[in-house]
Design a protein around this motif. Structure first.
Motif, mmCIF file in Angstrom:
data_model
loop_
_atom_site.group_PDB
_atom_site.id
_atom_site.type_symbol
_atom_site.label_atom_id
_atom_site.label_comp_id
_atom_site.label_asym_id
_atom_site.label_seq_id
_atom_site.Cartn_x
_atom_site.Cartn_y
_atom_site.Cartn_z
ATOM 1 N N MET A 194 0.857 -1.181 0.000
ATOM 2 C CA MET A 194 0.000 0.000 0.000
ATOM 3 C C MET A 194 0.895 1.233 0.000
ATOM 4 S SD MET A 194 -3.124 0.874 2.600
ATOM 5 C CE MET A 194 -4.512 1.876 2.015
ATOM 6 N N THR A 195 0.750 2.084 -0.976
ATOM 7 C CA THR A 195 1.592 3.266 -1.063
ATOM 8 C C THR A 195 1.159 4.306 -0.032
ATOM 9 O OG1 THR A 195 0.173 4.408 -2.645
ATOM 10 C CG2 THR A 195 1.829 2.878 -3.549
ATOM 11 N N PRO A 196 2.072 5.205 0.342
ATOM 12 C CA PRO A 196 1.664 6.272 1.260
ATOM 13 C C PRO A 196 0.499 7.091 0.738
ATOM 14 C CG PRO A 196 4.053 6.141 1.148
ATOM 15 C CD PRO A 196 3.528 5.207 0.091
ATOM 16 N N ASP A 197 0.479 7.393 -0.562
ATOM 17 C CA ASP A 197 -0.633 8.176 -1.112
ATOM 18 C C ASP A 197 -1.948 7.445 -0.942
ATOM 19 O OD1 ASP A 197 1.026 10.229 -1.835
ATOM 20 O OD2 ASP A 197 1.106 9.702 -3.964
ATOM 21 N N ALA A 198 -1.967 6.138 -1.199
ATOM 22 C CA ALA A 198 -3.197 5.354 -1.046
ATOM 23 C C ALA A 198 -3.621 5.288 0.409
ATOM 24 C CB ALA A 198 -2.998 3.950 -1.611
ATOM 25 N N LEU A 199 -2.642 5.122 1.296
ATOM 26 C CA LEU A 199 -2.955 5.050 2.721
ATOM 27 C C LEU A 199 -3.625 6.324 3.206
ATOM 28 C CD1 LEU A 199 -2.701 3.828 5.587
ATOM 29 C CD2 LEU A 199 -0.399 4.840 5.677
ATOM 30 N N PHE A 200 -3.036 7.472 2.900
ATOM 31 C CA PHE A 200 -3.570 8.716 3.445
ATOM 32 C C PHE A 200 -4.843 9.162 2.734
ATOM 33 C CE2 PHE A 200 0.826 8.803 4.988
ATOM 34 C CZ PHE A 200 0.557 8.943 6.337
ATOM 35 N N ALA A 201 -4.991 8.804 1.470
ATOM 36 C CA ALA A 201 -6.263 9.078 0.789
ATOM 37 C C ALA A 201 -7.392 8.262 1.415
ATOM 38 C CB ALA A 201 -6.148 8.772 -0.704
ATOM 39 N N THR A 202 -7.100 7.010 1.742
ATOM 40 C CA THR A 202 -8.106 6.161 2.386
ATOM 41 C C THR A 202 -8.412 6.663 3.784
ATOM 42 O OG1 THR A 202 -7.334 4.260 1.101
ATOM 43 C CG2 THR A 202 -8.659 3.786 3.045
ATOM 44 N N LEU A 203 -7.397 7.094 4.500
ATOM 45 C CA LEU A 203 -7.607 7.628 5.841
ATOM 46 C C LEU A 203 -8.509 8.854 5.802
ATOM 47 C CD1 LEU A 203 -6.774 7.300 8.833
ATOM 48 C CD2 LEU A 203 -4.854 8.814 8.355
ATOM 49 N N ASP A 204 -8.238 9.782 4.878
ATOM 50 C CA ASP A 204 -9.050 10.994 4.785
ATOM 51 C C ASP A 204 -10.488 10.696 4.365
ATOM 52 O OD1 ASP A 204 -7.281 12.951 5.643
ATOM 53 O OD2 ASP A 204 -6.503 13.366 3.639
ATOM 54 N N ALA A 205 -10.665 9.704 3.501
ATOM 55 C CA ALA A 205 -12.012 9.405 3.011
ATOM 56 C C ALA A 205 -12.845 8.626 4.014
ATOM 57 C CB ALA A 205 -11.925 8.620 1.700
ATOM 58 N N THR A 206 -12.207 7.777 4.793
ATOM 59 C CA THR A 206 -12.964 6.908 5.703
ATOM 60 C C THR A 206 -13.033 7.427 7.130
ATOM 61 O OG1 THR A 206 -11.023 5.526 6.200
ATOM 62 C CG2 THR A 206 -12.406 4.875 4.310
ATOM 63 N N TRP A 207 -12.266 8.490 7.414
ATOM 64 C CA TRP A 207 -12.338 9.153 8.726
ATOM 65 C C TRP A 207 -12.217 10.650 8.448
ATOM 66 C CZ3 TRP A 207 -14.011 6.806 12.949
ATOM 67 C CH2 TRP A 207 -13.883 7.448 14.197
ATOM 68 N N PRO A 208 -13.253 11.247 7.848
ATOM 69 C CA PRO A 208 -13.119 12.584 7.272
ATOM 70 C C PRO A 208 -13.262 13.716 8.280
ATOM 71 C CG PRO A 208 -15.293 11.703 6.814
ATOM 72 C CD PRO A 208 -14.538 10.608 7.523
ATOM 73 N N ALA A 209 -12.511 14.774 8.032
ATOM 74 C CA ALA A 209 -12.651 16.002 8.797
ATOM 75 C C ALA A 209 -13.980 16.666 8.459
ATOM 76 C CB ALA A 209 -11.495 16.945 8.476
ATOM 77 N N ALA A 210 -14.401 17.552 9.343
ATOM 78 C CA ALA A 210 -15.634 18.302 9.078
ATOM 79 C C ALA A 210 -15.433 19.306 7.956
ATOM 80 C CB ALA A 210 -16.090 19.013 10.349
ATOM 81 N N GLY A 211 -14.195 19.753 7.778
ATOM 82 C CA GLY A 211 -13.901 20.683 6.704
ATOM 83 C C GLY A 211 -12.430 20.658 6.355
ATOM 84 N N LEU A 212 -12.122 20.911 5.092
ATOM 85 C CA LEU A 212 -10.742 20.974 4.604
ATOM 86 C C LEU A 212 -10.557 22.296 3.872
ATOM 87 C CD1 LEU A 212 -10.247 17.432 2.986
ATOM 88 C CD2 LEU A 212 -9.299 18.198 5.151
ATOM 89 N N THR A 213 -9.496 23.028 4.191
ATOM 90 C CA THR A 213 -9.163 24.243 3.466
ATOM 91 C C THR A 213 -7.675 24.243 3.167
ATOM 92 O OG1 THR A 213 -8.805 25.493 5.523
ATOM 93 C CG2 THR A 213 -11.019 25.571 4.537
ATOM 94 N N ARG A 214 -7.288 24.954 2.120
ATOM 95 C CA ARG A 214 -5.879 25.149 1.805
ATOM 96 C C ARG A 214 -5.458 26.541 2.236
ATOM 97 N NH1 ARG A 214 -2.991 21.682 -1.646
ATOM 98 N NH2 ARG A 214 -1.272 23.066 -1.074
ATOM 99 N N GLN A 215 -4.392 26.604 2.985
ATOM 100 C CA GLN A 215 -3.781 27.855 3.417
ATOM 101 C C GLN A 215 -2.319 27.803 2.988
ATOM 102 O OE1 GLN A 215 -5.163 30.456 5.068
ATOM 103 N NE2 GLN A 215 -7.194 29.605 5.414
#
Length: 236
Positions: free
Chosen positions: A1-22
């Motif tokens: 499992m690549t790091p990109d796949a791991l963290f994409a899955t983490l964000d999708a399956t345990w999502p924050a209430a909001g995401l912004t770019r600063q």
């Protein structure tokens, strides 16, 4: 499992209430849902002066400054250490093919999937410190998801949450009531999670656990899960 796949899955399956770019940062609004949904990450080139931008964005949300450090973030890790940030909760990620975990399916009544979570599941989570704010994280998941209730000795023994991101499933919030630990309930729930995930089209199951939780890590290794990455947090 690549790091990109791991963290994409983490964000999708345990999502924050909001995401912004600063600037170079992804800022997560957690609303009390825990570190994973509250930590900022560097998702572009940054300069030392940019750290204050992330700090201000998190404070504006009513959150304490918190950063997630992944492989490749060594320079940021050192910069935060120099600013007095301390390491918090190193985490190890595990993954295995669904087919490996589901090959030895547990008896249905030892662990069964359902959604929304039964009252007893919410109670088991609450007893383990997984309260409404973290259940709200689960509610935010838009893809296939389920809660799993574990049973041992004709008693509710534990619970977990599983959700899908493409062909990847991730298990979260696995808890077993203290009086019924070391009786196979956690293993049954992991295997049932894999069975359910396979029925939804997933080919891989992953999870994350604090690196200090040696009993849990030994269990996951015994089931055939393999370490696929690590990360940690830094906070003031």
């Amino acid at each position: 499992m690549t790091p990109d796949a791991l963290f994409a899955t983490l964000d999708a399956t345990w999502p924050a209430a909001g995401l912004t770019r600063q600037g170079p940062w992804t800022i997560r609004e957690g609303r009390g849902g825990g570190q994973r949904v509250s930590a900022a990450t560097a998702d572009g080139p940054w300069q030392p002066g940019d750290i204050a931008t992330a700090e201000a964005a998190m404070v504006a949300l009513g959150q304490r400054p918190l950063f997630m450090l992944r492989t490749g973030d060594e320079a940021l890790d050192a910069a935060l250490e120099g600013r007095g940030y301390r390491i918090n909760d190193p985490v190890t990620a595990y993954a295995a093919p669904v087919a490996t975990l589901a090959a030895d399916a547990p008896p249905h009544m030892s662990a069964f999937p359902h959604w929304p979570p039964l009252g007893i599941v919410r109670d088991l989570w609450a007893e383990a410190g997984i309260g409404p704010a973290r259940v709200a994280v689960m509610d935010r998941v838009t893809g296939p998801k389920c809660a799993i209730l574990g049973r041992q000795n004709d008693r509710a023994s534990g619970a977990c949450f599983v959700a899908l991101h493409g062909q990847d499933a991730m298990l979260h919030a696995l808890e077993v009531t203290p009086a019924l630990r070391r009786m196979g309930s956690a293993a049954a729930m992991v295997r049932r999670a894999a069975c359910w995930a396979g029925e939804q089209g997933a080919t891989r199951l992953s999870l994350v656990v604090t690196s200090a939780n040696l009993p849990a890590r030994a269990l996951y290794a015994s089931l055939g899960l393999q370490g696929v990455g690590q990360y940690h947090y830094r906070t003031t």
